[in-house]
Design a protein around this motif. Structure first.
Motif, PDB file in Angstrom:
ATOM      1  N   ALA A 283       0.818  -1.211   0.000  1.00  6.73           N
ATOM      2  CA  ALA A 283       0.000   0.000   0.000  1.00  6.73           C
ATOM      3  C   ALA A 283       0.857   1.269   0.000  1.00  6.73           C
ATOM      4  O   ALA A 283       0.415   2.318  -0.474  1.00  6.73           O
ATOM      5  CB  ALA A 283      -0.929   0.012   1.212  1.00  6.73           C
ATOM      6  N   CYS A 284       2.077   1.187   0.524  1.00  9.15           N
ATOM      7  CA  CYS A 284       2.946   2.367   0.621  1.00  9.15           C
ATOM      8  C   CYS A 284       3.409   2.824  -0.760  1.00  9.15           C
ATOM      9  O   CYS A 284       3.869   2.029  -1.573  1.00  9.15           O
ATOM     10  CB  CYS A 284       4.158   2.046   1.497  1.00  9.15           C
ATOM     11  SG  CYS A 284       5.273   3.446   1.756  1.00  9.15           S
ATOM     12  N   ILE A 285       3.280   4.124  -1.022  1.00  4.93           N
ATOM     13  CA  ILE A 285       3.687   4.683  -2.314  1.00  4.93           C
ATOM     14  C   ILE A 285       4.946   5.547  -2.200  1.00  4.93           C
ATOM     15  O   ILE A 285       5.352   6.197  -3.156  1.00  4.93           O
ATOM     16  CB  ILE A 285       2.547   5.510  -2.940  1.00  4.93           C
ATOM     17  CG1 ILE A 285       2.111   6.635  -1.992  1.00  4.93           C
ATOM     18  CG2 ILE A 285       1.370   4.608  -3.295  1.00  4.93           C
ATOM     19  CD1 ILE A 285       1.065   7.581  -2.579  1.00  4.93           C
TER      20      ILE A 285
ATOM     21  N   CYS B  61      -1.062   9.182   6.488  1.00  2.00           N
ATOM     22  CA  CYS B  61      -0.848   8.270   5.359  1.00  2.00           C
ATOM     23  C   CYS B  61      -2.052   8.288   4.419  1.00  2.00           C
ATOM     24  O   CYS B  61      -3.172   7.938   4.823  1.00  2.00           O
ATOM     25  CB  CYS B  61      -0.595   6.854   5.858  1.00  2.00           C
ATOM     26  SG  CYS B  61      -0.276   5.680   4.515  1.00  2.00           S
TER      27      CYS B  61
ATOM     28  N   THR C 245      -2.735   6.332   1.918  1.00  2.50           N
ATOM     29  CA  THR C 245      -3.135   5.031   1.381  1.00  2.50           C
ATOM     30  C   THR C 245      -3.444   4.010   2.479  1.00  2.50           C
ATOM     31  O   THR C 245      -3.617   2.827   2.180  1.00  2.50           O
ATOM     32  CB  THR C 245      -2.027   4.463   0.471  1.00  2.50           C
ATOM     33  OG1 THR C 245      -0.833   4.261   1.262  1.00  2.50           O
ATOM     34  CG2 THR C 245      -1.735   5.399  -0.684  1.00  2.50           C
ATOM     35  N   SER C 246      -3.472   4.465   3.731  1.00 11.43           N
ATOM     36  CA  SER C 246      -3.730   3.576   4.884  1.00 11.43           C
ATOM     37  C   SER C 246      -2.731   2.425   4.937  1.00 11.43           C
ATOM     38  O   SER C 246      -3.078   1.276   5.261  1.00 11.43           O
ATOM     39  CB  SER C 246      -5.161   3.024   4.829  1.00 11.43           C
ATOM     40  OG  SER C 246      -6.111   4.070   4.860  1.00 11.43           O
ATOM     41  N   ALA C 247      -1.471   2.746   4.646  1.00  8.77           N
ATOM     42  CA  ALA C 247      -0.421   1.729   4.676  1.00  8.77           C
ATOM     43  C   ALA C 247       0.035   1.416   6.098  1.00  8.77           C
ATOM     44  O   ALA C 247       0.737   0.419   6.311  1.00  8.77           O
ATOM     45  CB  ALA C 247       0.774   2.188   3.843  1.00  8.77           C
TER      46      ALA C 247
ATOM     47  N   CYS D 272       5.449   8.331  -0.513  1.00  8.25           N
ATOM     48  CA  CYS D 272       5.215   9.779  -0.597  1.00  8.25           C
ATOM     49  C   CYS D 272       5.906  10.562   0.520  1.00  8.25           C
ATOM     50  O   CYS D 272       6.061  11.771   0.418  1.00  8.25           O
ATOM     51  CB  CYS D 272       3.722  10.061  -0.580  1.00  8.25           C
ATOM     52  SG  CYS D 272       2.911   9.678   0.988  1.00  8.25           S
TER      53      CYS D 272
END
Length: 228
Positions: free
Chosen positions: A52-54, A179, A181-183, A56
């Motif tokens: 999920a982590c991008i 966050c 993306t809710s990572a 950013c």
């Protein structure tokens, strides 16, 4: 200061040499704490989903702002891997690098002044800044190399799950709140119904350097398009 240089070195050296004894002492201390009152049932932990982590870095910036972390140092980092795949189908793995809030924290065992400690009520590993003498033993002992010296107060510092800021106000840690993306998932690992336990049960997870016996409380969902 009552701690002489000779006692300082001898005491710290003894703890480093007898890590197993230090672990036993820590467990005994916890049992003593529980004997006088109801044993604490909270054990905070965090999960980072690498899928999920991008990358950013909104989490690192939020942490810096909320906890007044100066430029040049950081309580958490998002590490980016080498490119995975071939152009134009290239992806990256992003992983969190921060305090693991170990159940068996080496940083606590080697600290000669009691500045490094684990809060038995929450499981959070933290620092009594006023007790830190800047010896650097905790920095050297941390297998994850996530501690640093705060350039302003001159004491050891690291992630403490926003214990003095967001957590004290009944909120989630700044990194979790920010966050997009809710990572990140944060919660009580001793609560089987908590969001973090549900996430751990729902997905494959791993923890860094578990063979060392530190029992880290930072869980990670491995990136499914490359090797961990």
């Amino acid at each position: 200061m009552s701690c002489s240089r000779r006692n300082f070195i001898a005491g710290a050296g003894a703890v480093i040499f007898t890590t197993g004894v230090g672990t036993t002492a820590a467990i005994s201390s916890r049992n003593s704490f529980a004997s006088g009152e109801e044993e604490a049932k909270i054990k905070y932990g965090m999960l980072h989903d690498e899928n999920a982590c991008i990358g950013c870095t909104a989490c690192t910036e939020a942490c810096r702002e909320v906890n007044n972390v100066p430029e040049g140092v950081s309580r958490l980092e998002i590490e980016r891997s080498e490119p995975i795949g071939e152009f134009p189908d290239v992806e990256y793995r992003f992983t969190r690098d921060s305090c693991q809030h170990c159940e068996n924290p080496p940083c606590v065992y080697v600290c000669p002044t009691g500045a490094a400690y684990k809060d038995e009520k929450t499981g959070i590993v933290d620092v009594h800044k006023e007790k830190c003498v800047g010896c650097g033993y905790c920095l050297a002992a941390c297998p994850y190399q996530v501690r640093f010296f705060h350039p302003e107060n001159k004491s050891a510092d690291k992630c403490n799950f926003c214990r003095d800021t967001n957590l004290a106000e009944g909120k989630q840690p700044a990194c979790v709140e920010s966050c997009p993306t809710s990572a990140l998932v944060f919660g009580d690992l001793n609560d089987p119904n908590s969001n973090i336990n549900q996430a751990i049960q729902a997905k494959p997870v791993y923890r860094d350097k578990v063979t060392l016996g530190t029992k880290p409380q930072l869980y990670k969902v491995p990136f499914d398009k490359g090797e961990v």
